[in-house]
Every structure is written in C-alpha cells, then in structure tokens.
Design an enzyme around this catalytic site. Structure first.
Site, PDB file in Angstrom:
ATOM      1  N   LYS A  39       0.836  -1.207   0.000  1.00 10.40           N
ATOM      2  CA  LYS A  39       0.000   0.000   0.000  1.00 10.40           C
ATOM      3  C   LYS A  39       0.870   1.256   0.000  1.00 10.40           C
ATOM      4  CE  LYS A  39      -0.337  -0.294   5.046  1.00 10.40           C
ATOM      5  NZ  LYS A  39      -1.118  -0.837   6.168  1.00 10.40           N
ATOM      6  N   TYR A 258      14.594  30.640   9.615  1.00 16.14           N
ATOM      7  CA  TYR A 258      13.358  31.310  10.037  1.00 16.14           C
ATOM      8  C   TYR A 258      13.212  31.254  11.555  1.00 16.14           C
ATOM      9  CZ  TYR A 258      11.494  31.385   5.243  1.00 16.14           C
ATOM     10  OH  TYR A 258      11.275  31.623   3.915  1.00 16.14           O
TER      11      TYR A 258
HETATM   12  C1  LIG Z   1      -0.333  -1.707   6.898  1.00 18.42           C
HETATM   13  C2  LIG Z   1      -0.889  -2.981   7.401  1.00 18.42           C
HETATM   14  C3  LIG Z   1      -0.053  -4.112   7.531  1.00 18.42           C
HETATM   15  C4  LIG Z   1       1.446  -4.047   7.392  1.00 18.42           C
HETATM   16  O1  LIG Z   1       1.954  -3.474   8.575  1.00 18.42           O
HETATM   17  P1  LIG Z   1       3.534  -3.255   8.834  1.00 18.42           P
HETATM   18  O2  LIG Z   1       3.563  -2.770  10.236  1.00 18.42           O
HETATM   19  O3  LIG Z   1       3.980  -2.239   7.861  1.00 18.42           O
HETATM   20  O4  LIG Z   1       4.199  -4.557   8.658  1.00 18.42           O
HETATM   21  C5  LIG Z   1      -0.671  -5.324   7.871  1.00 18.42           C
HETATM   22  N1  LIG Z   1      -2.002  -5.394   8.082  1.00 18.42           N
HETATM   23  C6  LIG Z   1      -2.823  -4.318   7.986  1.00 18.42           C
HETATM   24  C7  LIG Z   1      -4.274  -4.471   8.239  1.00 18.42           C
HETATM   25  C8  LIG Z   1      -2.290  -3.078   7.652  1.00 18.42           C
HETATM   26  O5  LIG Z   1      -3.096  -2.014   7.582  1.00 18.42           O
END
Ligand SMILES: *Cc1c(COP(=O)(O)O)cnc(C)c1O
Length: 375
Positions: A39, A258
């Site tokens: 993702k 800044y």
């Molecule tokens: C993003 C996600 C993962 C992967 O998690 P990591 O901590 O990056 O290994 C697994 N399951 C779900 C439901 C997620 O949203």
C-alpha cells in the site's frame, strides 16, 4: 558522493535488498504464507517495481489499501492474489470483479453489497473478512460474528480468509497483544477450516503464535524498523542523497533560519542542502539549541541540522569536518547505509513509516537490482 544528475535529490531503491528482506521474513514465518503489503505506493518505493521484485522473489499474495492500488498491482503482476485492505469501496464491486481483487470486508454494509453481487452473478467471488479485536478501527465488531456467520451460512458462502490487526505489535510485551490474540482465537473458532491472518511485520518477528496461515509484512520489507527498542535485522532498501547547494560560514552569535531558533555558539561552517519539508523532510526535524533535530551524513561524518527546515532548504552544521569541506553539487546522505529512516523519524517525533511514505515529489528515483537475487 557525487550525484549522477544535477536535477536534485536522488532516491535509490534496492530491489535486491527488498527481495532478500521478503525471503528472510518468509524463512521466519515458514509454515505460513508470506504476503507482501504494498500500500501507499509500496511505502514510497514505487508499487509497480516493488510488486514485480517481490513476485520474482516468490511473493504471490499482495495487500493494498485501495482499488486503484489493486489495479496497479494487477497490471504489474498478472497472476497476483490481491486483497484490498480497506474493503469494498462503495459502488466498486464490478471493478473488483473485473480486476480480480478481493475486498477485505469489514462491515455488514460491505458484506451485503458483495453478497448481492455474488447472488446476481451466481458466483462466489472471493473475499476476506476483517474482525476488530481491539484497535477500534476498521472491521466487524466482535458482537457481529454471529450475524456474519448466519448471513453467509444461509447462502453457502465462505471467505478465503479471516483476519484482524494488532494495535501494539511494535511493543512485543504489551499485554494488548495477548488479549487480541485470544479474541482472534474466539473468532477463528466460529470459522472452522477458514485460513486466518493476524501478523504485520512486528507480530511476524514476535513469534509463531501470531503467524497462523498467512503473515502480512509491510515496513520490514522496505528496511524499516518494525519492533521498537530492538536492533533492526532488515537490510536498508531506500537511500536518499540530496544536493549540497552552497557551503558558507557563520559567526558566533549569529542565528540560522526562520524564527532565529538556532544561535551559533562558535565560528561555524554551514552546508545548505537543496531539500526541505516540501520534499518530505518534516519541519519537526529542525534543530534548535535546546533540542537536536535531524542528522545528515556528509564526507564520512554525521552532522546536525541547525535551525528551522524550510520548504526547499535545510542547513547543516559541518564545522566538525574541519578542512575537509564538501563542494557544491556533492550529495549528502539523509538515509541509506549510514543513517536509517527510523533515525530521521525519531528526530522528528514520528516513525519510519511516515518518513518513507512522505518521499514524494522532486527526486530522481533510480532502481538497483531486481527480485531475481540468488537464494
Ligand atoms: C499496513 C498494514 C499491515 C502491514 O503493517 P507493517 O507494520 O507495515 O508490517 C498489515 N495489516 C494491515 C491491516 C495493515 O493495515
């Protein structure tokens, strides 16, 4: 390090390291299938290239957040089994079916829409069911388990998999992990014979109790730290070099940036980097006299960010380099082999996940290697 192009930062993604990380996790979870979570553009690494490399390494199951991401994986890896984590987007059932995407169904509304489509086409399209065991995010509530079962039993439908997600997996000793594990066990008992999945990267590393039939690592594939307070065993995948635009001098008592939040307490040499918060270098990584900020690796030494990070520029104190000062055009390492994404995350009060997924915009992205690394 010399940058290969004069066009700005260089983001280099080592697909061989990505493949080796997947293989290493697959060994740890032997007995369960090892999926790959891709993702958010594969955590900033590029969903198509990453998915191809992971497939070449052996991955067959992919998790994405949205149907768009599912289509990107489908195009890159025609024979992938693809789960869309955040469910059936309203009105998108036909798209899922056309693209052969499996929604991870998490509410009665989604379930009804999917089942209606199955009835309409007289076909049991595959899906997974997500039960919320305590993170209070997406998922069926535990008091809906009976209802879900009844609904699918009357139709003779069965999900491909049931799953849940841990709230505190990054802290292996957190008691919530055992609580959620037990609750997930009670859900599994209601779905005998259906494969189950609970583990993200951290839970995968925590132990076999969490593996069940499929594990879902994300961050660890990309070299990030999954478990807090433990040495990170994964290989770095992402390296970022940004250009040094100018090296200048500052006098004692002068301020930097800044808001004049950093006062030089000695005659200083300052390197100005062409890199700022618009490139994903969070303003919270700024360095003040009271609180150190981000670090940058230049000419063999780790040098501190001084003053506020601005939109396109960051100032680094390179006085410690002595006469060995960098030249304009040279690259400074933000992370890679000497610093990692979690060092930067720690400096900004965030996590490597956010650092990686914020790497958008003005980089030359280059890929090194592929998934076909020797076993
Ligand atoms: C993003 C996600 C993962 C992967 O998690 P990591 O901590 O990056 O290994 C697994 N399951 C779900 C439901 C997620 O949203």
């Amino acid at each position: 390090m010399a940058l290969t192009s004069g066009l700005g930062g260089q983001l280099s993604i080592d697909l061989g390291a990505l493949a080796r990380n997947w293989r290493a996790l697959d060994k740890v979870s032997a007995g369960a299938l090892t999926a790959a979570v891709v993702k958010a553009d594969a955590y900033g690494t590029g969903i198509e290239m990453a998915s191809k490399a992971l497939h070449a390494a052996g991955a067959r199951f992919f998790f994405v957040a949205t149907p768009d991401e599912g289509m990107a994986v489908r195009a890159a890896v025609p024979d992938a089994h693809i789960f869309v984590l955040y469910g059936l987007y309203p009105g998108a059932a036909n798209l899922y079916i056309r693209q052969n995407l499996m929604p991870v169904i998490s509410s009665m509304t989604m379930l009804e829409e999917w089942l209606a489509k199955c009835v309409e086409r007289n076909e049991a399209y595959p899906s997974a069911f997500h039960f919320d065991t305590g993170i209070n995010r997406i998922g069926f509530r535990l008091n809906e388990v009976g209802l879900v079962r009844e609904r699918i039993e009357t139709l003779g439908y069965a999900p491909q998999m049931i799953m849940s997600h841990l709230a505190c997996a990054d802290q292996p000793n957190h008691e919530k992990n055992r609580t959620q594990l037990a609750l997930f066990g009670s859900v599994m008992a209601q779905f005998p014979g259906i494969p189950a999945s609970l583990a993200n990267s951290a839970a995968l590393m925590t132990g076999r109790d969490y593996h069940f039939q499929m594990v879902r690592p994300g961050i660890a594939l990309y070299g990030g730290r999954a478990v807090t307070g433990r040495k990170n065993p994964m290989q770095p995948v992402v390296t970022l070099h940004v250009p040094i635009l100018q090296v200048t001098e500052g006098r004692t008592g002068e301020t930097v940036g800044y808001g004049a939040t950093y006062t030089l307490n000695r005659p200083s040499k300052l390197a100005i980097l062409g890199y700022g918060y618009a490139d994903g270098y969070f303003r919270s990584m700024s360095g003040t006299n009271a609180r150190p900020g981000g670090k940058v690796f230049i000419r063999g030494k780790i040098c501190p960010v001084v003053g506020k990070i601005s939109m396109d520029l960051t100032v680094v104190d390179v006085t410690e380099l002595g006469p060995d000062l960098p030249s304009p055009g040279e690259g400074a390492e933000i992370f890679g082999t000497h610093l990692d994404v979690d060092d930067q995350g720690d400096a900004g009060g965030t996590i490597g996940y956010e650092v990686l997924t914020s790497l958008k915009g003005r980089y030359n992205r280059i890929y090194v290697g592929d998934g076909r690394v020797p076993e």
